[in-house]
Structures are given as structure tokens and as C-alpha cells.
Enzyme design. Structure first.
Site, PDB file in Angstrom:
ATOM      1  N   CYS A   3     121.926  55.107 -29.663  1.00 59.99           N
ATOM      2  CA  CYS A   3     121.299  56.134 -28.818  1.00 59.99           C
ATOM      3  C   CYS A   3     122.230  56.435 -27.656  1.00 59.99           C
ATOM      4  CB  CYS A   3     119.939  55.659 -28.313  1.00 59.99           C
ATOM      5  SG  CYS A   3     119.234  56.743 -27.052  1.00 59.99           S
ATOM      6  N   HIS A  45     113.721  52.600 -24.271  1.00 63.75           N
ATOM      7  CA  HIS A  45     113.848  53.668 -25.270  1.00 63.75           C
ATOM      8  C   HIS A  45     112.481  54.103 -25.792  1.00 63.75           C
ATOM      9  CE1 HIS A  45     115.969  56.032 -28.354  1.00 63.75           C
ATOM     10  NE2 HIS A  45     114.898  55.760 -29.076  1.00 63.75           N
ATOM     11  N   ASN A  85     111.698  68.549 -24.263  1.00 60.98           N
ATOM     12  CA  ASN A  85     111.702  69.112 -25.609  1.00 60.98           C
ATOM     13  C   ASN A  85     111.286  68.034 -26.598  1.00 60.98           C
ATOM     14  OD1 ASN A  85     112.663  71.641 -24.720  1.00 60.98           O
ATOM     15  ND2 ASN A  85     114.765  70.904 -24.741  1.00 60.98           N
ATOM     16  N   HIS A  98     113.470  62.531 -22.510  1.00 63.17           N
ATOM     17  CA  HIS A  98     114.153  62.908 -21.267  1.00 63.17           C
ATOM     18  C   HIS A  98     113.476  64.143 -20.704  1.00 63.17           C
ATOM     19  CE1 HIS A  98     116.208  64.743 -24.722  1.00 63.17           C
ATOM     20  NE2 HIS A  98     116.427  65.788 -23.945  1.00 63.17           N
TER      21      HIS A  98
HETATM   22  P1  DGP Z   1     117.508  68.311 -25.424  1.00 66.76           P
HETATM   23  O1  DGP Z   1     118.053  69.518 -26.078  1.00 66.76           O
HETATM   24  O2  DGP Z   1     116.188  68.561 -24.720  1.00 66.76           O
HETATM   25  O3  DGP Z   1     117.472  67.114 -26.336  1.00 66.76           O
HETATM   26  O4  DGP Z   1     118.533  67.977 -24.244  1.00 66.76           O
HETATM   27  C1  DGP Z   1     119.579  67.074 -24.335  1.00 66.76           C
HETATM   28  C2  DGP Z   1     120.446  67.317 -23.147  1.00 66.76           C
HETATM   29  O5  DGP Z   1     121.320  66.213 -23.016  1.00 66.76           O
HETATM   30  C3  DGP Z   1     121.322  68.552 -23.251  1.00 66.76           C
HETATM   31  O6  DGP Z   1     120.962  69.460 -22.221  1.00 66.76           O
HETATM   32  C4  DGP Z   1     122.735  68.055 -23.055  1.00 66.76           C
HETATM   33  C5  DGP Z   1     122.548  66.664 -22.533  1.00 66.76           C
HETATM   34  N1  DGP Z   1     123.529  65.703 -22.987  1.00 66.76           N
HETATM   35  C6  DGP Z   1     123.797  65.384 -24.286  1.00 66.76           C
HETATM   36  N2  DGP Z   1     124.765  64.450 -24.342  1.00 66.76           N
HETATM   37  C7  DGP Z   1     125.093  64.179 -23.041  1.00 66.76           C
HETATM   38  C8  DGP Z   1     126.028  63.278 -22.445  1.00 66.76           C
HETATM   39  O7  DGP Z   1     126.764  62.539 -23.104  1.00 66.76           O
HETATM   40  N3  DGP Z   1     126.076  63.276 -21.085  1.00 66.76           N
HETATM   41  C9  DGP Z   1     125.287  64.080 -20.318  1.00 66.76           C
HETATM   42  N4  DGP Z   1     125.431  64.004 -18.987  1.00 66.76           N
HETATM   43  N5  DGP Z   1     124.384  64.928 -20.850  1.00 66.76           N
HETATM   44  C10 DGP Z   1     124.297  64.970 -22.195  1.00 66.76           C
END
Ligand code: DGP
Length: 113
Positions: A3, A45, A85, A98
Site C-alpha cells: 500500500c 490501513h 472517493n 483518504h
Molecule cells: P483518489 O483518486 O481519491 O484515490 O486520490 C489519490 C490521490 O493520491 C491522488 O490525488 C494523487 C495522490 N497520490 C498518489 N500517489 C501519491 C504519492 O506517492 N504521493 C503523494 N503525495 N500523493 C499521491
């Protein structure tokens, strides 16, 4: 468990930390959708909001207790939006619950299809 947000919480993947307490971690979204875009996650988690139950609801309560502090620290005096989401139709890409905290400008009214 593989994860990405658990790895961020453990510090194995770098992130811009915005807030942390014993149960909650917040960091800047890598792909901001507003001038301010924080992600707020439980350290424990939980796959999504669809997996909230009597056993883990306390973690979600702690998230919502932290969000006003995070918003204040980010200067979101004029309001903000909190989004989570869920699943395929909800376009959830990371399967660790999240909450997006978006603000810093007037956001679009339309959130639906
Ligand atoms: P969702 O689409 O609701 O699952 O949003 C996931 C969010 O997580 C998306 O806006 C981008 C963010 N994200 C994904 N991987 C990373 C990462 O490695 N670092 C950070 N800071 N954000 C991430």
C-alpha cells in the site's frame, strides 16, 4: 501489504508532511487539484469509506478531529471541501482511505457526473 500510503506513513516514500498525530497523517497531494490540496489518512490501513464499521470508526473520528486543525494551519479561513472517493465508480485510485482537503480558492460547484 503493498500500500503506497502505508509506505508514505512509514516514511519509506517521501511526502510533504502537513500534520501528524498518533493516529493521523496528512501530506500534500502529488497532483494538486486546488491551490491547497492536502490528503488526510489514518495510520491504520482501512481500504475505503465503504469499509468503515464499528471496529474502525474511531480512526475516522480522529481524522475529522484533525481536519479543522490542518485546515487552520493551511490558512483555509474561508472554507474548504472534504472529499473521499470510494471504489471504481468513485474513481478511488489508492485503496487506503483518504480524505482530500481542497481549498485556497472558490471551488467549482459541480462535483457530480
Ligand atoms: P483518489 O483518486 O481519491 O484515490 O486520490 C489519490 C490521490 O493520491 C491522488 O490525488 C494523487 C495522490 N497520490 C498518489 N500517489 C501519491 C504519492 O506517492 N504521493 C503523494 N503525495 N500523493 C499521491
Amino acid at each position: 501489504m503493498d500500500c503506497i500510503f502505508c509506505a508514505i506513513i512509514r516514511g519509506e516514500i517521501p511526502s510533504k508532511k502537513l500534520y501528524e498525530d498518533e493516529a493521523v497523517y496528512s501530506f500534500a497531494d502529488i497532483n494538486p487539484q486546488a491551490p491547497v490540496h492536502a490528503l488526510v489518512v489514518p495510520k491504520k490501513h482501512i481500504p475505503s469509506a465503504d469499509a468503515i464499521n464499528g471496529e474502525n470508526a474511531d480512526e475516522v473520528k480522529k481524522i475529522f478531529c484533525a481536519i479543522p486543525k490542518i485546515a487552520a494551519s493551511l490558512g483555509l479561513k474561508n472554507g474548504y471541501r472534504v472529499i473521499t472517493n470510494v471504489g471504481e465508480d468513485g474513481c478511488q485510485s489508492v485503496k487506503h482511505i483518504h480524505f482530500h482537503v481542497l481549498g485556497g480558492a472558490k471551488l467549482p460547484e459541480n462535483m457530480g457526473v
